[in-house]
Design a protein around this motif. Structure first.
Motif, mmCIF file in Angstrom:
data_model
loop_
_atom_site.group_PDB
_atom_site.id
_atom_site.type_symbol
_atom_site.label_atom_id
_atom_site.label_comp_id
_atom_site.label_asym_id
_atom_site.label_seq_id
_atom_site.Cartn_x
_atom_site.Cartn_y
_atom_site.Cartn_z
ATOM 1 N N ILE A 10 0.845 -1.193 0.000
ATOM 2 C CA ILE A 10 0.000 0.000 0.000
ATOM 3 C C ILE A 10 0.880 1.243 0.000
ATOM 4 N N CYS A 11 1.913 1.222 0.830
ATOM 5 C CA CYS A 11 2.856 2.352 0.884
ATOM 6 C C CYS A 11 3.541 2.557 -0.463
ATOM 7 N N HIS A 42 2.369 1.965 -3.453
ATOM 8 C CA HIS A 42 1.447 2.638 -4.369
ATOM 9 C C HIS A 42 1.204 4.081 -3.935
ATOM 10 N N SER A 46 -5.349 0.514 -6.190
ATOM 11 C CA SER A 46 -4.571 -0.456 -5.415
ATOM 12 C C SER A 46 -4.593 -0.123 -3.927
ATOM 13 N N ILE A 47 -4.562 1.168 -3.590
ATOM 14 C CA ILE A 47 -4.635 1.571 -2.188
ATOM 15 C C ILE A 47 -5.985 1.173 -1.598
ATOM 16 N N GLY A 65 -6.154 -2.653 -1.413
ATOM 17 C CA GLY A 65 -5.189 -3.085 -0.416
ATOM 18 C C GLY A 65 -5.670 -2.810 0.992
ATOM 19 N N TYR A 66 -6.385 -1.710 1.159
ATOM 20 C CA TYR A 66 -6.954 -1.353 2.462
ATOM 21 C C TYR A 66 -7.900 -2.440 2.972
ATOM 22 N N CYS A 113 -7.856 8.838 -0.530
ATOM 23 C CA CYS A 113 -6.757 7.920 -0.218
ATOM 24 C C CYS A 113 -5.999 8.347 1.026
ATOM 25 N N LEU A 145 -5.418 5.675 3.861
ATOM 26 C CA LEU A 145 -4.052 5.426 4.313
ATOM 27 C C LEU A 145 -3.901 5.758 5.796
ATOM 28 N N CYS A 165 -5.149 2.934 7.768
ATOM 29 C CA CYS A 165 -4.175 1.841 7.761
ATOM 30 C C CYS A 165 -3.076 2.103 8.798
#
Length: 295
Positions: free
Chosen positions: A63-64, A66, A98-99, A102-103, A249, A253, A256
């Protein structure tokens, strides 16, 4: 995302476009969140942890990755020195998608299991997915012995799952589906959305917008050149969408990072917004010893 912003996004373009001043605010907020995520990720790396936490940190790392690509692609980013700008929403859509996905995966994987058998089932379903996917994708290009090893591993994983008491209590139809190896997670997407308290209507609207631009689908070209849209020059439409997902995002993020701090409370002090320290990265964010080495 506030309801008003959601309704504006659903209409395609806000009645009040994102001004450059507002865009810079959103970019700075996303930048700060990326910095915190990288600092926390590096502060928690290399530790021994339970499998669901360990795999969760790997998902967090992706995630990071992306997020860094997103902030580097965003116009006016301090992360990149350039003599031109590219205001094309498609440049960030794939990273934003993707973020988002992925989350959900990260929240699912790191969610505390009820017992050891649930944890075992969660990890083995992921392992089985990986084996079967490699067989399907690499079947025509890798050595036959390697394929046989993947197939042997898949059968061993299926055996473990069938012997798992927690797994055996799932509905027969779900067990059958999972044992085929085509599913990455035990929870369905609607169930994962419930886990993070995300309204399905909002998620799928965002997901569909991002998918249209991550691929070359109709949203991405039907209105090209309308007031500069889709040309790469600064325009209201692309600036609105880039700004929308900088904001969205950043929220994803940040959550996350919150979840990482729950898993690793001692990492909380490294979370210092845009002044968080990590390496590699912009000079402002380098630890002191790394700055000396750059000279």
């Amino acid at each position: 995302m506030e309801e008003a912003a959601f309704e504006e996004a659903q209409d395609g373009l806000a009645a009040r476009p994102v001004t450059m001043e507002r865009y810079r605010e959103l970019l700075r907020a996303f930048d700060a969140t990326v910095c915190e995520a990288l600092a926390v990720g590096q502060a928690t790396s290399g530790r021994m942890a339970e499998p669901h936490v360990g795999y969760g940190t790997h998902i967090f790392a992706r995630i990071c990755g992306h997020a860094v690509s997103f902030v580097r692609a965003a116009p006016h980013s301090r992360w990149v020195k350039s003599d031109s700008e590219n205001w094309d929403f498609s440049a960030i859509a794939g990273h934003a998608r993707s973020i988002v996905e992925g989350y959900l995966f990260f929240a699912y994987m790191t969610h505390p299991p009820a017992n050891a058998e649930e944890l075992n089932a969660r990890v083995n379903v992921m392992h089985l997915y990986d084996c079967t996917k490699r067989i399907r994708v690499l079947g025509g290009v890798v050595d036959k012995t390697m394929l046989e090893d993947f197939e042997k591993s898949a059968e061993e994983i299926r055996k473990r799952l069938k012997q798992n008491g927690w797994f055996s209590q799932l509905k027969d139809t779900l067990q059958e589906k999972l044992l085929k190896g085509g599913e990455l997670t035990i929870l369905s997407r609607p169930e994962q959305l419930e886990l993070v308290e995300w309204k399905a209507r909002e998620f799928y609207m965002f997901w569909d917008i991002l998918s249209q631009y991550a691929h070359i689908l109709t949203f991405s070209f039907y209105r090209m050149e309308h007031n500069g849209r889709g040309t790469g020059i600064n325009n209201d439409a692309d600036r609105f969408y880039i700004g929308l997902f900088l904001e969205h995002c950043a929220e994803v993020l940040s959550d996350c990072v919150d979840r990482m701090i729950v898993l690793f409370p001692d990492a909380a002090p490294v979370r210092k917004g845009i002044d968080s320290k990590f390496s590699p990265g912009p000079r402002r964010n380098l630890p002191r010893e790394r700055k000396r080495k750059r000279r």
